[in-house]
Design a protein around this motif. Structure first.
Motif, PDB file in Angstrom:
ATOM      1  N   ALA A   1      19.013  -0.441  -0.695  1.00  0.00           N
ATOM      2  CA  ALA A   1      19.794  -1.647  -0.417  1.00  0.00           C
ATOM      3  C   ALA A   1      20.309  -1.575   1.009  1.00  0.00           C
ATOM      4  O   ALA A   1      20.858  -0.565   1.438  1.00  0.00           O
ATOM      5  N   LEU A   2      20.107  -2.666   1.756  1.00  0.00           N
ATOM      6  CA  LEU A   2      20.597  -2.727   3.128  1.00  0.00           C
ATOM      7  C   LEU A   2      21.902  -3.512   3.214  1.00  0.00           C
ATOM      8  O   LEU A   2      22.785  -3.183   3.996  1.00  0.00           O
ATOM      9  N   ALA A   3      21.993  -4.567   2.433  1.00  0.00           N
ATOM     10  CA  ALA A   3      23.184  -5.422   2.362  1.00  0.00           C
ATOM     11  C   ALA A   3      23.050  -6.244   1.086  1.00  0.00           C
ATOM     12  O   ALA A   3      22.030  -6.170   0.406  1.00  0.00           O
ATOM     13  N   ALA A   4      24.036  -7.038   0.786  1.00  0.00           N
ATOM     14  CA  ALA A   4      23.975  -7.874  -0.415  1.00  0.00           C
ATOM     15  C   ALA A   4      22.750  -8.781  -0.341  1.00  0.00           C
ATOM     16  O   ALA A   4      22.582  -9.537   0.613  1.00  0.00           O
ATOM     17  N   GLY A   5      21.850  -8.664  -1.323  1.00  0.00           N
ATOM     18  CA  GLY A   5      20.653  -9.495  -1.388  1.00  0.00           C
ATOM     19  C   GLY A   5      19.527  -9.057  -0.458  1.00  0.00           C
ATOM     20  O   GLY A   5      18.500  -9.721  -0.386  1.00  0.00           O
ATOM     21  N   ILE A   6      19.702  -7.950   0.270  1.00  0.00           N
ATOM     22  CA  ILE A   6      18.665  -7.485   1.206  1.00  0.00           C
ATOM     23  C   ILE A   6      18.281  -6.052   0.850  1.00  0.00           C
ATOM     24  O   ILE A   6      19.134  -5.154   0.811  1.00  0.00           O
ATOM     25  N   THR A   7      16.994  -5.857   0.550  1.00  0.00           N
ATOM     26  CA  THR A   7      16.499  -4.527   0.224  1.00  0.00           C
ATOM     27  C   THR A   7      15.309  -4.187   1.107  1.00  0.00           C
ATOM     28  O   THR A   7      14.604  -5.055   1.604  1.00  0.00           O
ATOM     29  N   ALA A   8      15.099  -2.895   1.290  1.00  0.00           N
ATOM     30  CA  ALA A   8      13.931  -2.382   1.994  1.00  0.00           C
ATOM     31  C   ALA A   8      13.131  -1.576   0.971  1.00  0.00           C
ATOM     32  O   ALA A   8      13.696  -0.809   0.197  1.00  0.00           O
ATOM     33  N   GLU A   9      11.825  -1.793   0.952  1.00  0.00           N
ATOM     34  CA  GLU A   9      10.975  -1.116  -0.022  1.00  0.00           C
ATOM     35  C   GLU A   9       9.742  -0.551   0.683  1.00  0.00           C
ATOM     36  O   GLU A   9       9.056  -1.253   1.413  1.00  0.00           O
ATOM     37  N   MET A  10       9.472   0.747   0.472  1.00  0.00           N
ATOM     38  CA  MET A  10       8.252   1.368   0.988  1.00  0.00           C
ATOM     39  C   MET A  10       7.108   0.933   0.083  1.00  0.00           C
ATOM     40  O   MET A  10       7.124   1.195  -1.122  1.00  0.00           O
ATOM     41  N   ILE A  11       6.118   0.239   0.664  1.00  0.00           N
ATOM     42  CA  ILE A  11       4.982  -0.264  -0.095  1.00  0.00           C
ATOM     43  C   ILE A  11       3.709   0.313   0.496  1.00  0.00           C
ATOM     44  O   ILE A  11       3.457   0.180   1.701  1.00  0.00           O
ATOM     45  N   ALA A  12       2.889   0.975  -0.333  1.00  0.00           N
ATOM     46  CA  ALA A  12       1.611   1.537   0.121  1.00  0.00           C
ATOM     47  C   ALA A  12       0.609   0.398   0.247  1.00  0.00           C
ATOM     48  O   ALA A  12       0.009  -0.018  -0.734  1.00  0.00           O
ATOM     49  N   GLU A  13       0.450  -0.104   1.462  1.00  0.00           N
ATOM     50  CA  GLU A  13      -0.475  -1.202   1.719  1.00  0.00           C
ATOM     51  C   GLU A  13      -1.917  -0.737   1.726  1.00  0.00           C
ATOM     52  O   GLU A  13      -2.825  -1.516   1.480  1.00  0.00           O
ATOM     53  N   GLN A  14      -2.123   0.530   2.059  1.00  0.00           N
ATOM     54  CA  GLN A  14      -3.474   1.090   2.097  1.00  0.00           C
ATOM     55  C   GLN A  14      -3.483   2.380   1.289  1.00  0.00           C
ATOM     56  O   GLN A  14      -2.583   3.200   1.407  1.00  0.00           O
ATOM     57  N   THR A  15      -4.500   2.532   0.463  1.00  0.00           N
ATOM     58  CA  THR A  15      -4.685   3.755  -0.304  1.00  0.00           C
ATOM     59  C   THR A  15      -6.133   4.186  -0.123  1.00  0.00           C
ATOM     60  O   THR A  15      -7.042   3.394  -0.352  1.00  0.00           O
ATOM     61  N   HIS A  16      -6.327   5.402   0.329  1.00  0.00           N
ATOM     62  CA  HIS A  16      -7.669   5.901   0.596  1.00  0.00           C
ATOM     63  C   HIS A  16      -7.952   7.113  -0.287  1.00  0.00           C
ATOM     64  O   HIS A  16      -7.119   8.002  -0.397  1.00  0.00           O
ATOM     65  N   LEU A  17      -9.129   7.135  -0.898  1.00  0.00           N
ATOM     66  CA  LEU A  17      -9.586   8.281  -1.672  1.00  0.00           C
ATOM     67  C   LEU A  17     -10.684   8.950  -0.860  1.00  0.00           C
ATOM     68  O   LEU A  17     -11.679   8.320  -0.518  1.00  0.00           O
ATOM     69  N   PHE A  18     -10.491  10.202  -0.504  1.00  0.00           N
ATOM     70  CA  PHE A  18     -11.468  10.963   0.256  1.00  0.00           C
ATOM     71  C   PHE A  18     -12.136  11.959  -0.684  1.00  0.00           C
ATOM     72  O   PHE A  18     -11.466  12.618  -1.470  1.00  0.00           O
ATOM     73  N   TYR A  19     -13.437  12.074  -0.581  1.00  0.00           N
ATOM     74  CA  TYR A  19     -14.193  12.952  -1.472  1.00  0.00           C
ATOM     75  C   TYR A  19     -15.174  13.775  -0.656  1.00  0.00           C
ATOM     76  O   TYR A  19     -15.897  13.241   0.176  1.00  0.00           O
ATOM     77  N   ASN A  20     -15.183  15.084  -0.879  1.00  0.00           N
ATOM     78  CA  ASN A  20     -16.122  15.983  -0.213  1.00  0.00           C
ATOM     79  C   ASN A  20     -17.177  16.379  -1.248  1.00  0.00           C
ATOM     80  O   ASN A  20     -16.896  17.180  -2.139  1.00  0.00           O
ATOM     81  N   PRO A  21     -18.382  15.812  -1.156  1.00  0.00           N
ATOM     82  CA  PRO A  21     -19.399  16.100  -2.167  1.00  0.00           C
ATOM     83  C   PRO A  21     -19.869  17.550  -2.166  1.00  0.00           C
ATOM     84  O   PRO A  21     -20.342  18.041  -3.183  1.00  0.00           O
ATOM     85  N   GLN A  22     -19.728  18.239  -1.040  1.00  0.00           N
ATOM     86  CA  GLN A  22     -20.164  19.640  -0.977  1.00  0.00           C
ATOM     87  C   GLN A  22     -19.255  20.542  -1.805  1.00  0.00           C
ATOM     88  O   GLN A  22     -19.724  21.379  -2.561  1.00  0.00           O
ATOM     89  N   SER A  23     -17.942  20.327  -1.676  1.00  0.00           N
ATOM     90  CA  SER A  23     -17.001  21.188  -2.392  1.00  0.00           C
ATOM     91  C   SER A  23     -16.494  20.557  -3.686  1.00  0.00           C
ATOM     92  O   SER A  23     -15.964  21.257  -4.537  1.00  0.00           O
TER      93      SER A  23
END
Length: 121
Positions: A11-33
């Motif tokens: 909460a920043l003030a009455a009626g105002i909030t800040a929210e961390m939102i994951a806009e990008q999600t990446h899945l990395f895969y190593n086929p060798q290991s």
């Protein structure tokens, strides 16, 4: 102001909030290991009286290996299409779904390209 039990929301003030939102999600895969990791790239977003305001600022990156969370079930609620209880889907299962989705979508696109080439040729 009331504090949220969710560390992503403050909460920043009455009626105002800040929210961390994951806009990008990446899945990395190593086929060798066979190792895989997920990177969540989030930025803080501002909401005024529940209305989203344009984002700004740099990304905050949270990265974990799939092995670190593979056995955890992190879903909440039910799948909006099938009704499946998402709290019973593991992170390893989620990785399998993403890999299968890529395989399916890639092959569908390849078939569409091939069909288009046959019509054009």
């Amino acid at each position: 102001m009331t504090e949220s039990a969710n560390a992503r929301i403050r909460a920043l003030a009455a009626g105002i909030t800040a929210e961390m939102i994951a806009e990008q999600t990446h899945l990395f895969y190593n086929p060798q290991s066979g190792a895989a990791w997920i990177s969540f790239q989030a930025r803080e977003s501002i909401f005024v009286n529940g209305t989203f305001q344009a984002t700004a600022g740099d990304y905050d990156v949270l990265q974990v290996t799939v092995d670190e969370i593979a056995t955890r079930c992190l879903g909440i609620g039910n799948d909006p299409v099938t009704g499946v209880d998402l709290s019973k889907v593991s992170a390893a299962g989620m990785a399998m779904i993403i890999k299968a989705a890529y395989d399916t979508l890639f092959n569908e696109r390849a078939a569409a390209k091939a069909a288009s080439a046959e019509v054009a040729g």
